[in-house]
Design a protein around this motif. Sequence first.
Motif, PDB file in Angstrom:
ATOM      1  N   UNK A 105       0.838  -1.247  -0.157  1.00  0.00           N
ATOM      2  CA  UNK A 105       0.105  -0.043   0.153  1.00  0.00           C
ATOM      3  C   UNK A 105       0.931   1.247  -0.145  1.00  0.00           C
ATOM      4  N   UNK A 106       1.114   1.871  -0.920  1.00  0.00           N
ATOM      5  CA  UNK A 106       1.806   3.046  -1.329  1.00  0.00           C
ATOM      6  C   UNK A 106       1.179   4.178  -0.591  1.00  0.00           C
ATOM      7  N   UNK A 107       1.658   4.768   0.291  1.00  0.00           N
ATOM      8  CA  UNK A 107       1.341   6.089   0.976  1.00  0.00           C
ATOM      9  C   UNK A 107       1.440   7.299   0.442  1.00  0.00           C
ATOM     10  N   UNK A 108       2.462   7.734   0.008  1.00  0.00           N
ATOM     11  CA  UNK A 108       3.075   9.079  -0.703  1.00  0.00           C
ATOM     12  C   UNK A 108       4.048   8.659  -1.596  1.00  0.00           C
ATOM     13  N   UNK A 109       3.963   9.488  -2.766  1.00  0.00           N
ATOM     14  CA  UNK A 109       4.775   9.612  -3.728  1.00  0.00           C
ATOM     15  C   UNK A 109       5.745  10.855  -3.684  1.00  0.00           C
ATOM     16  N   UNK A 110       6.976  10.828  -4.165  1.00  0.00           N
ATOM     17  CA  UNK A 110       8.146  11.752  -4.257  1.00  0.00           C
ATOM     18  C   UNK A 110       8.683  12.092  -5.358  1.00  0.00           C
ATOM     19  N   UNK A 111       8.573  13.182  -5.874  1.00  0.00           N
ATOM     20  CA  UNK A 111       9.553  13.498  -7.020  1.00  0.00           C
ATOM     21  C   UNK A 111      10.189  14.702  -7.071  1.00  0.00           C
ATOM     22  N   UNK A 112      10.207  15.587  -6.231  1.00  0.00           N
ATOM     23  CA  UNK A 112      10.844  16.831  -6.378  1.00  0.00           C
ATOM     24  C   UNK A 112      12.121  16.684  -5.888  1.00  0.00           C
ATOM     25  N   UNK A 113      12.512  16.165  -4.559  1.00  0.00           N
ATOM     26  CA  UNK A 113      13.651  16.208  -3.936  1.00  0.00           C
ATOM     27  C   UNK A 113      14.339  14.758  -3.925  1.00  0.00           C
ATOM     28  N   UNK A 114      13.378  13.926  -4.133  1.00  0.00           N
ATOM     29  CA  UNK A 114      13.893  12.494  -4.193  1.00  0.00           C
ATOM     30  C   UNK A 114      13.050  11.821  -5.246  1.00  0.00           C
ATOM     31  N   UNK A 115      13.397  10.752  -5.801  1.00  0.00           N
ATOM     32  CA  UNK A 115      12.473   9.917  -6.535  1.00  0.00           C
ATOM     33  C   UNK A 115      12.200   8.555  -5.415  1.00  0.00           C
ATOM     34  N   UNK A 116      10.867   8.382  -5.293  1.00  0.00           N
ATOM     35  CA  UNK A 116      10.256   7.369  -4.501  1.00  0.00           C
ATOM     36  C   UNK A 116       8.851   7.120  -3.988  1.00  0.00           C
ATOM     37  N   UNK A 117       8.950   6.299  -3.017  1.00  0.00           N
ATOM     38  CA  UNK A 117       7.577   6.323  -2.488  1.00  0.00           C
ATOM     39  C   UNK A 117       7.721   5.832  -1.029  1.00  0.00           C
ATOM     40  N   UNK A 118       6.711   6.166  -0.090  1.00  0.00           N
ATOM     41  CA  UNK A 118       6.587   5.682   0.910  1.00  0.00           C
ATOM     42  C   UNK A 118       5.562   4.420   1.140  1.00  0.00           C
ATOM     43  N   UNK A 119       5.873   3.433   2.029  1.00  0.00           N
ATOM     44  CA  UNK A 119       5.042   2.097   2.110  1.00  0.00           C
ATOM     45  C   UNK A 119       5.299   1.562   3.255  1.00  0.00           C
ATOM     46  N   UNK A 120       4.897   0.359   3.653  1.00  0.00           N
ATOM     47  CA  UNK A 120       5.145  -0.723   4.707  1.00  0.00           C
ATOM     48  C   UNK A 120       5.546  -2.175   3.947  1.00  0.00           C
ATOM     49  N   UNK A 121       6.752  -2.259   4.371  1.00  0.00           N
ATOM     50  CA  UNK A 121       6.979  -3.578   4.049  1.00  0.00           C
ATOM     51  C   UNK A 121       7.440  -4.569   5.046  1.00  0.00           C
ATOM     52  N   UNK A 122       7.425  -5.820   5.228  1.00  0.00           N
ATOM     53  CA  UNK A 122       8.004  -6.764   6.249  1.00  0.00           C
ATOM     54  C   UNK A 122       9.322  -6.573   6.189  1.00  0.00           C
ATOM     55  N   UNK A 123       9.771  -6.579   7.682  1.00  0.00           N
ATOM     56  CA  UNK A 123      11.236  -6.423   7.804  1.00  0.00           C
ATOM     57  C   UNK A 123      12.158  -7.239   6.661  1.00  0.00           C
ATOM     58  N   UNK A 124      11.580  -8.550   6.680  1.00  0.00           N
ATOM     59  CA  UNK A 124      12.366  -9.835   5.976  1.00  0.00           C
ATOM     60  C   UNK A 124      12.684  -9.420   4.480  1.00  0.00           C
ATOM     61  N   UNK A 125      11.419  -8.594   4.002  1.00  0.00           N
ATOM     62  CA  UNK A 125      11.296  -8.276   2.559  1.00  0.00           C
ATOM     63  C   UNK A 125      12.408  -7.180   2.197  1.00  0.00           C
ATOM     64  N   UNK A 126      12.868  -6.418   3.031  1.00  0.00           N
ATOM     65  CA  UNK A 126      13.518  -5.260   2.608  1.00  0.00           C
ATOM     66  C   UNK A 126      14.899  -5.246   1.706  1.00  0.00           C
ATOM     67  N   UNK A 127      15.441  -6.516   2.324  1.00  0.00           N
ATOM     68  CA  UNK A 127      17.042  -6.710   1.425  1.00  0.00           C
ATOM     69  C   UNK A 127      16.413  -7.436  -0.076  1.00  0.00           C
ATOM     70  N   UNK A 128      15.510  -7.995  -0.312  1.00  0.00           N
ATOM     71  CA  UNK A 128      14.843  -8.458  -1.387  1.00  0.00           C
ATOM     72  C   UNK A 128      14.481  -7.373  -2.412  1.00  0.00           C
TER      73      UNK A 128
END
Length: 164
Positions: A105-128
């Motif tokens: 579930x993407x919460x916010x999107x960023x394009x001005x100062x960085x390229x990305x988005x915020x969301x929640x991920x399981x800890x174990x999935x972060x390296x993947x």
Amino acid sequence: MKHTLTNRAFCLAAAAVFGFCSTGLQRGSTVRASAAEASECSAPGTDPVKVIVRIDGAPVLSGEEATEDGISYLETEDAAAQTDKLQAQQQAAEDRIRALYPALNVKFRYTLLTNGFSCELPEELIPVVEALPGIAAVERVQDIDCRAGQRAGRYSSDVFCTAG
């Protein structure tokens, strides 16, 4: 277009706030996993953590013209085209992550100062996720609790915060 001191101050303040309110996740070794291995990461009982997924690609306000023009650059066709390109990159990254973690579930999107988005991920999935093509980094979000009486340190004499 002439840039004003106000435009520069706004850009610097926005960059400072964004940088101050997020912290980088220390990277370990790169891990690649199959969809089956990744599905184990999203097993019930794994609490997701708040993250910002940074995508490869320069943000809208990173170019030379944007630096010179400041906020007024955002009204140009070049800025609109760059924003469209970044949003397409973000959607492609989101689709790759969603293939591993359907509950994304993407919460916010960023394009001005960085390229990305915020969301929640399981800890174990972060390296993947960090190992996926087009992903620059996955950074944990650090909540900042601002209350009167606690100094933020060298950042500002008027801001009182504790990291939590």
